[in-house]
Design a protein around this motif. Structure first.
Motif, PDB file in Angstrom:
ATOM      1  N   ARG A 187       0.797  -1.223   0.000  1.00 12.84           N
ATOM      2  CA  ARG A 187       0.000   0.000   0.000  1.00 12.84           C
ATOM      3  C   ARG A 187       0.827   1.270   0.000  1.00 12.84           C
ATOM      4  N   ASP A 188       1.957   1.238   0.706  1.00  5.42           N
ATOM      5  CA  ASP A 188       2.733   2.472   0.813  1.00  5.42           C
ATOM      6  C   ASP A 188       4.217   2.151   0.939  1.00  5.42           C
ATOM      7  N   ARG A 201      -6.112  10.340  -6.101  1.00  4.82           N
ATOM      8  CA  ARG A 201      -6.708   9.922  -4.815  1.00  4.82           C
ATOM      9  C   ARG A 201      -7.812  10.885  -4.388  1.00  4.82           C
ATOM     10  N   LYS A 261     -12.253  10.412  -3.863  1.00  9.60           N
ATOM     11  CA  LYS A 261     -12.872  10.503  -2.534  1.00  9.60           C
ATOM     12  C   LYS A 261     -14.358  10.745  -2.697  1.00  9.60           C
ATOM     13  N   TYR A 295       1.068   2.972  -6.837  1.00  9.48           N
ATOM     14  CA  TYR A 295       0.205   3.632  -5.857  1.00  9.48           C
ATOM     15  C   TYR A 295      -1.225   3.742  -6.368  1.00  9.48           C
ATOM     16  N   ALA A 309      -2.832   0.477  -5.774  1.00  8.48           N
ATOM     17  CA  ALA A 309      -3.186   0.269  -4.368  1.00  8.48           C
ATOM     18  C   ALA A 309      -4.503   0.967  -4.048  1.00  8.48           C
ATOM     19  N   THR A 310      -4.682   2.167  -4.586  1.00 10.85           N
ATOM     20  CA  THR A 310      -5.896   2.938  -4.275  1.00 10.85           C
ATOM     21  C   THR A 310      -7.068   2.504  -5.141  1.00 10.85           C
ATOM     22  N   TRP A 352      -7.089  -1.977  -5.311  1.00 15.40           N
ATOM     23  CA  TRP A 352      -7.193  -2.706  -4.045  1.00 15.40           C
ATOM     24  C   TRP A 352      -8.192  -2.072  -3.094  1.00 15.40           C
ATOM     25  N   GLU A 353      -8.091  -0.753  -2.943  1.00 18.31           N
ATOM     26  CA  GLU A 353      -8.959  -0.076  -1.962  1.00 18.31           C
ATOM     27  C   GLU A 353     -10.371   0.109  -2.498  1.00 18.31           C
ATOM     28  N   ARG A 354     -10.490   0.579  -3.742  1.00 11.93           N
ATOM     29  CA  ARG A 354     -11.800   0.921  -4.316  1.00 11.93           C
ATOM     30  C   ARG A 354     -12.378  -0.166  -5.202  1.00 11.93           C
ATOM     31  N   LYS A 355     -11.641  -1.280  -5.372  1.00  6.38           N
ATOM     32  CA  LYS A 355     -12.099  -2.420  -6.197  1.00  6.38           C
ATOM     33  C   LYS A 355     -12.395  -1.974  -7.631  1.00  6.38           C
TER      34      LYS A 355
END
Lengths: 272, 217
Positions: free
Chosen positions: A43-44, B74, B78, B116, B119-120, B123-126
């Motif tokens: 992630r980071d 990012r 949001k 990155y 990842a956002t 992974w995070e927001r599918k």
């Protein structure tokens, strides 16, 4: 493939764009996991979020800290991926860190380094030049190179053992959705050409309109023939012996009306 | 020598994406956040230096990373504060990453940016990422090769569009090779890669098997 997990030291898992190695790495992790500790640097990895949770020294520092935290005893460290580290760190620094890891672990465990730590590193072949790849190869106790044919993946395992010749083994495998390994005996049959033993061998010269065969007499005459430019001992003797008189070979010439026969030697004025 | 382009997808396409989406309408409805690089690059030089800008690296002599551009992505993802639904399965379209190399960023910096974003967005927001990279076939362009191969290794699906080996054709514009990198259903005989030929039309593309163009049948 279980033999890969029995390896100690650095094991390189070399994959390519066509044949990815991440699934195999996950399958090997699943097989080896007795007490899996997962360090999430996905992630980071570069600490852009500045959350304060990042380990000092960046990912390399995290790697070194990881080895310091584990208990002494056999440990498997899986890196996804070594290529990521190699693109951001000097090759020498990474090689030194990998060597230092096994030494540190050996010191704490009390046993020889070769028996304690296994580092499974995923390496993407196309990303690095021959220099860094060669440097990591020289450090590795084993290299598993992924390729395949006809939709079937294969792993070529090269193992180096001290004071023994390197061994090479090829395994055909697939990784199932639950990350278990399915080993096959060999490449798929469609890719192997099988010569049919029931087909009789056909003589290609049997139905021609001209004769390609030699009779016995013709074969003997052919074998006894001396090639004109072959320098045999008989020829050598014939050349050394004084030849027959020039009278045996003569040229007969009948001049015609246009010939200008000048008995004088045209080269007579040359002082040769 | 036909020019090659490689497009990489980080996850498979969301099936709800329909053909012929009007980007202008989507932008007006708030479904699309659009950063126009060419226009924004001019803004960089007319803004006060303290204000962060996604294309800030154009201003810096030694820009080390594309963190401001990632922060823009990012922030755009949001959820809006006034109670509207958050972004569901967003898609990030990047056209194109080779331009960032031409503007002076290193291949590793571009790979970090995509990492990155993955990842956002993924992974995070599918969600999904679709990124375009050019492959000029020049083996001496090390930076582009690192970017191309690094991106390929991060991708789940690779679409490689190239011209026909036989040259220009009016009815067949090129060939598309599809390569799956993480199979969802591995079997002993699966298609790791498929090759189609295509023709670009006014607002869509038609695909057909090799040699099966309607013009030649």
């Amino acid at each position: 493939m279980e033999s890969v997990l029995a390896l100690r030291g650095l094991v390189l898992l070399r994959d390519s764009v066509e044949w990815e190695g991440r699934s195999l790495l996950k399958a090997l992790i699943k097989k080896a996991a007795l007490g899996l500790v997962y360090y999430d640097l996905f992630r980071d990895p570069l600490n852009w979020a500045q959350t304060g949770e990042a380990l000092p020294g960046g990912p390399l520092g995290a790697l070194q800290a990881m080895c310091e935290r584990t208990d002494p005893g056999p440990v498997t460290v899986a890196l996804d991926s070594l290529s990521w580290l190699l693109l951001r760190l000097p090759c020498a620094a990474l090689c030194q860190a990998l060597c230092a890891m096994s030494r540190q672990h050996a010191c704490r465990g009390g046993g020889p380094a070769a028996e304690q730590l296994c580092v499974l590193g995923l390496l993407h072949r196309e990303l690095h030049g021959p220099g860094p790849m060669g440097a990591l190869s020289s450090l590795a106790q084993a290299e598993v190179t992924l390729s395949g044919t006809a939709g079937q993946a294969s792993a070529h395992m090269l193992r180096r053992r001290p004071r023994q010749r390197p061994t090479l083994e090829t395994l055909w495998f697939s990784v199932l959705p639950d990350l278990s390994l399915d080993l096959q005996g060999g490449p798929p049959l469609e890719s192997q050409p099988h010569p049919d033993p029931h087909t009789p061998q056909v003589d290609p010269a049997s139905h021609l309109t001209f004769n390609l065969h030699l009779s016995k007499r013709e074969r003997e005459a052919k074998d006894s023939l001396t090639l004109p430019f072959q320098f045999s001992s008989e020829k050598q003797q014939a050349l050394l012996r004084p030849g027959p008189s020039p009278a045996t070979s003569r040229i007969f010439y009948e001049p015609d009306a246009f010939d200008d026969l000048d008995p004088e030697d045209p080269d007579g004025d040359l002082d040769v | 020598m036909p020019t090659q382009m490689a497009a990489s997808l980080c996850t498979t396409f969301s099936p709800s994406t329909s053909k012929g989406v009007s980007l202008t309408v989507a932008r007006e409805c708030g479904q699309l956040v659009f950063l126009e690089g060419l226009k924004s690059s001019v803004d960089v030089f007319f803004r006060a230096q303290a204000e962060p800008h996604p294309l800030q690296f154009l201003r810096e002599a030694n820009a080390e990373n594309l963190q401001p551009l990632y922060e823009f992505v990012r922030e755009a993802l949001k959820p809006v504060d006034d109670g509207e639904a958050a972004w569901r399965c967003p898609v990030l379209l990047v056209d194109d990453l080779s331009v960032l190399l031409s503007l002076g960023m290193g291949a590793v910096a571009v790979l970090d940016f995509i990492h990155y974003c993955r990842a956002t967005v993924c992974w995070e927001r599918k969600g999904n990422i679709v990124a375009l990279v050019h492959d000029s076939g020049d083996t001496e362009d090390e930076e582009n090769n690192i970017l191309l191969n690094g991106l390929s290794h991060q991708s789940h699906l690779i679409l490689r569009a190239e011209g026909l080996a036989t040259g220009f054709c009016r009815d067949v514009h090129g060939q598309l090779r599809i390569l799956w990198r993480t199979p969802s259903q591995p079997t002993t005989q699966r298609d790791w890669s498929l090759t189609y030929q295509y023709k670009i039309q006014d607002k869509s593309v038609s695909f057909f098997a090799k040699g099966m163009s309607p013009a030649v049948l």
